[in-house]
Design an enzyme around this catalytic site. Sequence first.
Site, PDB file in Angstrom:
ATOM      1  CG  HIS A  44      -9.095 -44.430 -22.216  1.00  0.00           C
ATOM      2  ND1 HIS A  44      -8.195 -43.946 -22.946  1.00  0.00           N
ATOM      3  CD2 HIS A  44      -8.945 -43.497 -21.248  1.00  0.00           C
ATOM      4  CE1 HIS A  44      -7.332 -43.176 -22.438  1.00  0.00           C
ATOM      5  NE2 HIS A  44      -7.555 -42.781 -21.396  1.00  0.00           N
ATOM      6  CG  ASN A  45     -11.204 -50.864 -21.013  1.00  0.00           C
ATOM      7  OD1 ASN A  45     -10.903 -50.933 -19.544  1.00  0.00           O
ATOM      8  ND2 ASN A  45     -10.197 -51.728 -21.695  1.00  0.00           N
TER       9      ASN A  45
END
Length: 373
Positions: A54-55
């Site tokens: 989750h970037n």
Amino acid sequence: MNYDCPSLNDGVRFEHLVRMMENLRLPQTLKKPTDEIVPFFYDVKQLMHENPYHNFCHVTDVAQYMYTLILATHVAERLRPIELSATFLGAVCHDLDHPGLSNTFQISERTSLATKYEGESPLENHHLHMFRRLCEKHRILENLEIDDRRRINNVVSNMILATDMGKHGALMKSIKEKLEDEAYNPLHSEEGINLLLQIALKCADISNQARPWKVANQWNEAVYKEFYNEGDLDRNAGRNVPPLFDRYSNHVPKSTVGFIGWVVAPLYEIYVAIMKRCALCDEQIDARAVEECLVFLHKNKERYQKQADGELLDADEEDAELLSFSADLRSCLENRNVTSKLPGVNGALQSDAANRFLRKMQTTSMRWERHMT
């Protein structure tokens, strides 16, 4: 759909976001020059943590997938401009400030987010909160009429909150019930459009396995790295470690076969069904791009099953598949039955705004302090 986001750097990803934003005419719709919108997207980049999955790479990947789907299916031409802008904003902002730890972890650990939202979709409510804060900070909606501001907030809110897998079953049930009515056309009401965009974002959010194998496998490694980090924290806290999060016992190929079969494929099948309904009611809508994604899901599932069975995969076959998929989707985008009103559907960069603002804001912008959340 062969977009290989993990192979890019953040500067290129940022350029791609701005390119898509301009191609969808957000400056015209929001009544703001591009130079006043780009800082909003730069802050999206700054708010994303360096998590394994989750970037900012994930944000860009999901936005690109959503962008491609709405163009390839012609849905973009059936949305009001304000809804089209909201669709892209929802995709870009769906995971704002994600800590890399799941809702289950937030609730088990009694984090500040879990407390703030009383255990009700803590991450998704936080992402939505941060979207609203960014809108306020950059006054992104200030030039719109009240009804248009309301519609953007409504679309984005519905999209982001729908990504909570805890709400997955209820959403799937709702869509199945709607489709039982043969006269139902999702594009004929705001509620129907919301439902269509919710399911599209959910598909985009877990679209990794609907991409060609070489791309899909990179994402699979990233997601399990993040899962294992969370599992380690659970173990250290004395809690039971969920099977998928246990680095010592989880078998990735077998787990991925199960995830595709039980979660991803049924979701895409519902998306295919709702897109076919749209196509039945509107001859300009094309569901083929979604059906192609479902084919690749099943192909990838077969490959993971081969891995689970100890078989080796053919790398040459992977490369040939990537080229074939690219050509098929390009044909779907270019051989359109109507003339597109959207410029640059093939990805031509409309201005150098991204480069200029990236250089400028790298020297002037700082990450938001956590107490603002």
